[in-house]
Design a protein around this motif. Structure first.
Motif, short mmCIF file in Angstrom:
data_model
loop_
_atom_site.label_atom_id
_atom_site.label_comp_id
_atom_site.label_asym_id
_atom_site.label_seq_id
_atom_site.Cartn_x
_atom_site.Cartn_y
_atom_site.Cartn_z
N VAL A 1 32.74 36.21 45.75
CA VAL A 1 33.54 35.76 46.89
C VAL A 1 33.85 36.98 47.76
O VAL A 1 33.80 38.11 47.28
CB VAL A 1 34.84 35.07 46.43
CG1 VAL A 1 34.52 33.79 45.67
CG2 VAL A 1 35.70 35.98 45.59
N GLU B 1 39.66 33.86 49.41
CA GLU B 1 38.54 33.00 49.00
C GLU B 1 38.52 32.84 47.47
O GLU B 1 38.22 31.76 46.97
CB GLU B 1 37.21 33.57 49.48
CG GLU B 1 36.05 32.65 49.18
CD GLU B 1 34.69 33.19 49.61
OE1 GLU B 1 33.68 32.53 49.28
OE2 GLU B 1 34.61 34.27 50.23
N ARG C 1 38.47 29.21 45.67
CA ARG C 1 37.36 28.81 44.80
C ARG C 1 37.83 28.52 43.39
O ARG C 1 37.40 27.54 42.77
CB ARG C 1 36.27 29.88 44.79
CG ARG C 1 35.61 30.14 46.15
CD ARG C 1 34.66 29.06 46.62
NE ARG C 1 33.51 28.85 45.78
CZ ARG C 1 32.37 29.52 45.84
NH1 ARG C 1 32.23 30.48 46.74
NH2 ARG C 1 31.38 29.23 45.04
#
Length: 137
Positions: free
Chosen positions: A102, A107, A111
């Protein structure tokens, strides 16, 4: 004389606590703690499932990211290049795959929060209630 020194150090210690790198997992992961050896095996992609049998989806920051380096050195007690060598060996030999990379801690949070079985890491200040913190024994 000593009191002003202690007061001056307080903001540093509070800041250091915020900067602590923590292990995070998807909220439905049933393990609340992992040993350092198990964590190292998971991030080296040698262990591909949680102790309850669910598949682990590993997320990492780029090798040159300072949080990745701190996580590898402080929590796994390996250097980032050692992890990369292990991943490369598995990919090139066809015996495994590298973790998903990532681009940022934001992020990473997204995720891990939305991927069943996910495991990752970030600085404590990025935490929210969408993920759980996994303690290392």
């Amino acid at each position: 004389m000593l009191l002003p020194l202690l007061v001056a150090l307080l903001p540093l210690s509070a800041h250091a606590a915020e900067r602590q790198v923590v292990l995070i997992a998807h909220p439905q992961v049933t393990n609340a703690a992992l040993t350092r050896d198990t964590t190292r095996a998971i991030f080296a992609m040698r262990q591909r499932s949680w102790p309850d049998g669910q598949a682990v989806r590993v997320f990492v920051l780029p090798n040159n990211h300072p949080v990745h380096a701190r996580f590898a050195k402080e929590r796994l007690t390996v250097y980032p290049h050692q992890l990369q060598l292990a991943w490369d060996r598995m990919v090139f030999s066809g015996t495994g795959q590298a973790p998903s990379q990532v681009g940022s801690q934001i992020e990473m949070l997204e995720r891990v929060a939305t991927t069943p079985g996910a495991l990752g890491y970030l600085e404590r200040e990025y935490l929210d209630d969408r993920v759980q913190v996994i303690t290392m024994e």
